[in-house]
Design an enzyme around this catalytic site. Structure first.
Site, mmCIF file in Angstrom:
data_model
loop_
_atom_site.group_PDB
_atom_site.id
_atom_site.type_symbol
_atom_site.label_atom_id
_atom_site.label_comp_id
_atom_site.label_asym_id
_atom_site.label_seq_id
_atom_site.Cartn_x
_atom_site.Cartn_y
_atom_site.Cartn_z
ATOM 1 N N HIS A 167 -3.970 -9.551 15.192
ATOM 2 C CA HIS A 167 -4.172 -8.413 14.289
ATOM 3 C C HIS A 167 -5.026 -8.882 13.118
ATOM 4 O O HIS A 167 -4.771 -9.941 12.535
ATOM 5 C CB HIS A 167 -2.810 -7.910 13.822
ATOM 6 C CG HIS A 167 -2.837 -6.691 12.963
ATOM 7 N ND1 HIS A 167 -3.866 -5.785 12.977
ATOM 8 C CD2 HIS A 167 -1.946 -6.229 12.033
ATOM 9 C CE1 HIS A 167 -3.602 -4.814 12.117
ATOM 10 N NE2 HIS A 167 -2.450 -5.072 11.529
ATOM 11 N N TYR A 177 10.522 0.208 8.169
ATOM 12 C CA TYR A 177 9.220 -0.285 8.639
ATOM 13 C C TYR A 177 8.612 0.693 9.635
ATOM 14 O O TYR A 177 7.444 1.081 9.521
ATOM 15 C CB TYR A 177 9.429 -1.655 9.281
ATOM 16 C CG TYR A 177 8.179 -2.397 9.652
ATOM 17 C CD1 TYR A 177 7.600 -3.295 8.762
ATOM 18 C CD2 TYR A 177 7.575 -2.231 10.894
ATOM 19 C CE1 TYR A 177 6.456 -4.001 9.099
ATOM 20 C CE2 TYR A 177 6.433 -2.924 11.241
ATOM 21 C CZ TYR A 177 5.883 -3.811 10.333
ATOM 22 O OH TYR A 177 4.744 -4.495 10.676
ATOM 23 N N ASP A 200 2.266 -6.364 14.554
ATOM 24 C CA ASP A 200 2.976 -5.550 13.563
ATOM 25 C C ASP A 200 4.045 -4.640 14.163
ATOM 26 O O ASP A 200 4.582 -3.782 13.456
ATOM 27 C CB ASP A 200 1.971 -4.708 12.768
ATOM 28 C CG ASP A 200 1.550 -5.398 11.477
ATOM 29 O OD1 ASP A 200 2.082 -6.476 11.187
ATOM 30 O OD2 ASP A 200 0.691 -4.857 10.761
ATOM 31 N N HIS A 203 6.024 -9.785 10.845
ATOM 32 C CA HIS A 203 6.799 -9.634 9.606
ATOM 33 C C HIS A 203 8.286 -9.705 9.937
ATOM 34 O O HIS A 203 8.731 -9.148 10.950
ATOM 35 C CB HIS A 203 6.533 -8.281 8.935
ATOM 36 C CG HIS A 203 5.161 -8.117 8.367
ATOM 37 N ND1 HIS A 203 4.702 -8.838 7.289
ATOM 38 C CD2 HIS A 203 4.137 -7.292 8.720
ATOM 39 C CE1 HIS A 203 3.466 -8.466 6.995
ATOM 40 N NE2 HIS A 203 3.093 -7.534 7.858
ATOM 41 N N HIS A 242 -0.896 -1.035 14.644
ATOM 42 C CA HIS A 242 -1.306 0.240 14.094
ATOM 43 C C HIS A 242 -2.787 0.240 13.698
ATOM 44 O O HIS A 242 -3.257 1.154 12.999
ATOM 45 C CB HIS A 242 -0.438 0.623 12.890
ATOM 46 C CG HIS A 242 -0.515 -0.410 11.784
ATOM 47 N ND1 HIS A 242 -0.826 -0.073 10.487
ATOM 48 C CD2 HIS A 242 -0.356 -1.757 11.776
ATOM 49 C CE1 HIS A 242 -0.820 -1.163 9.729
ATOM 50 N NE2 HIS A 242 -0.538 -2.183 10.487
ATOM 51 N N GLU A 253 -5.635 -7.264 10.132
ATOM 52 C CA GLU A 253 -5.299 -6.834 8.773
ATOM 53 C C GLU A 253 -5.112 -8.046 7.866
ATOM 54 O O GLU A 253 -4.635 -9.101 8.282
ATOM 55 C CB GLU A 253 -4.040 -5.961 8.802
ATOM 56 C CG GLU A 253 -3.815 -5.208 7.516
ATOM 57 C CD GLU A 253 -2.703 -4.173 7.623
ATOM 58 O OE1 GLU A 253 -2.478 -3.452 6.630
ATOM 59 O OE2 GLU A 253 -2.063 -4.076 8.684
ATOM 60 N N HIS A 276 0.803 -1.225 0.000
ATOM 61 C CA HIS A 276 0.000 0.000 0.000
ATOM 62 C C HIS A 276 0.844 1.287 0.000
ATOM 63 O O HIS A 276 0.744 2.126 0.883
ATOM 64 C CB HIS A 276 -1.063 0.030 1.120
ATOM 65 C CG HIS A 276 -0.664 -0.567 2.430
ATOM 66 N ND1 HIS A 276 -1.139 -1.782 2.869
ATOM 67 C CD2 HIS A 276 0.138 -0.117 3.412
ATOM 68 C CE1 HIS A 276 -0.639 -2.051 4.046
ATOM 69 N NE2 HIS A 276 0.129 -1.066 4.404
ATOM 70 N N ASP A 299 -3.149 -9.161 5.638
ATOM 71 C CA ASP A 299 -1.910 -9.921 5.455
ATOM 72 C C ASP A 299 -1.708 -10.925 6.583
ATOM 73 O O ASP A 299 -0.835 -11.805 6.487
ATOM 74 C CB ASP A 299 -0.693 -9.000 5.308
ATOM 75 C CG ASP A 299 -0.607 -7.940 6.381
ATOM 76 O OD1 ASP A 299 -1.645 -7.511 6.904
ATOM 77 O OD2 ASP A 299 0.518 -7.512 6.707
#
Length: 406
Positions: free
Chosen positions: A78, A192, A164, A225, A145, A80, A24, A82
């Site tokens: 989380h 990051y 994250d 990640h 986030h 999100e 993104h 991904d």
């Protein structure tokens, strides 16, 4: 597949995305990973899932350790995509006894997947769940986030699963911090933070204080990640402490775009003024530097000087794009100024200064505008702008008050 263990009966079962190059608007030249972790105990527990196209890789890794149908608990740190994109298929495959999430995580999961029939177990901050010989506890981390974010702590092995936070977009065959190039690791960790967490720095600051107050012994940080921090988790915690306090490194950035080279000439003159003041600098042409790479330098810079010609009573599109991106992340504790060339109106300098002020960057010079091609005297004004920015930056770093001049 080789089993990758973090501790006794704790395994990495995530996926490596070697080919992703954009997240993104954030360039990911080195790919990324979607980390998930499996804990074998009386209650077998999966912490997080992966992006939807990587569901088979996740399930195959689990198969090498245990029958996926034996998984009892699924923790969602989380929501999100991904990390939860494969969640519906994983839930169907393993039929968990509990899906553990925060209060806001439950809300987000319902909004994403609309499955009131799932066996949700909403945990409160500090709540503990026994897996048998191992214990999980939970720390809510709203807006790090997303609103749903939380950390999960494995008490006996002293592993903090950090969603994250403390991550980096880095695809490697290695899984731990001590196995990869340290310069590459810290660059990607910096990038990051700069592109994902800068806006949330006040919350990062509170979180670090909370973790210190709780006195959690931490042997490993396991983000969603990148690599797991096992050799020196304090290294990334120390870096986050610098970044969330917006500590500058004494470097100035001259960030510019140019149409017919006039603004480029001005940028070089500004850089000469910085050099004369003894300031380390970088010249960053937006035509050849991606916004997320520039933002990585912005994170630790102490001064930002912007340059753009005026086009259609505004900035060049690349500068407008970068400033919208940077304004969203809101770096602070810096000095700044603007410059640019123009043909007949010259609004760009004022616009750039206004955006710097919106971010609470101290604009220490009203700016320099040049009509068409700069001559020697006008380039001299740019050199003086560079000197002024250098002096203001040095004063700020010495703890002196610097007044805005724009």
């Amino acid at each position: 597949m080789k089993k990758i263990a973090l501790a006794d009966n704790v395994y990495w079962v995530g996926a490596v995305d070697w080919n992703i190059r954009d997240f993104h608007g954030y360039s990911t030249y080195r790919g990324t990973t979607y980390n998930a972790f499996l804990i074998i105990d009386e209650k077998v527990t999966l912490i997080d899932t992966v992006k939807k196209p990587y569901k088979s890789e996740l399930m195959h890794r689990i198969h090498t350790i245990i029958d996926p149908k034996k998984i009892d608990y699924l923790v969602v740190n989380h929501v999100e995509m991904d990390h939860s994109g494969s969640l519906p298929e994983v839930v169907e495959a393993i039929n968990p006894e509990k899906i553990i999430c925060s209060k806001m995580g439950h809300k987000a999961l319902m909004q994403h997947f609309h499955r009131p029939d799932w066996p949700f177990h909403v945990v409160a901050p500090g709540e503990e769940i026994s897996l048998g010989t191992k214990t999980l506890s939970f720390l809510e981390t709203r807006m790090l986030h997303w609103p749903d974010s939380m950390f999960t702590y494995l008490k006996e092995d002293q592993i903090l699963f950090t969603s994250d936070a403390f991550g980096e977009h880095l695809a490697t065959s290695e899984r731990f911090d001590d196995e990869v190039n340290q310069d590459v690791l810290m660059h990607e960790a910096t990038k990051y933070y700069a592109n994902i967490l800068t806006l949330y720095s006040p919350l990062v600051k509170k979180l670090l204080a909370k973790v210190q107050e709780m006195q959690l012994p931490i042997k490993m940080l396991a983000p969603d990640h990148g690599v797991v921090w096992r050799s020196n988790p304090g290294k990334i915690i120390e870096a986050y402490n610098r970044w969330c306090n917006h500590q500058g490194n004494g470097r100035a950035l001259v960030i510019y775009d140019t149409m017919w080279e006039s603004t480029k000439k001005m940028a070089k003159a500004v850089a000469e003024g910085l050099h004369e003041q003894g300031v380390e600098y970088k010249l960053l042409d937006l035509a050849v530097n991606h916004r997320s790479d520039v933002m990585t330098d912005v994170l630790e810079a102490s001064a930002i000087v912007l340059g753009s010609p005026t086009l259609n009573n505004g900035m060049l599109p690349r500068m407008a794009d970068f400033l919208m991106y940077m304004r969203g992340l809101r770096p602070t504790n810096k000095v700044g100024a603007s410059f640019g060339s123009y043909g007949w109106s010259g609004e760009a300098v004022k616009m750039m200064n206004e955006i710097l002020k919106e971010m609470n960057i101290v604009v220490c010079h009203p700016g320099v505008k040049t009509q068409y091609v700069p001559e020697h005297a006008q380039l001299g004004e740019c050199v003086e702008l560079g000197r002024t920015v250098g002096k203001a930056m040095q004063a700020m770093m010495a703890g002196e008050q610097v007044e805005s001049l724009a």
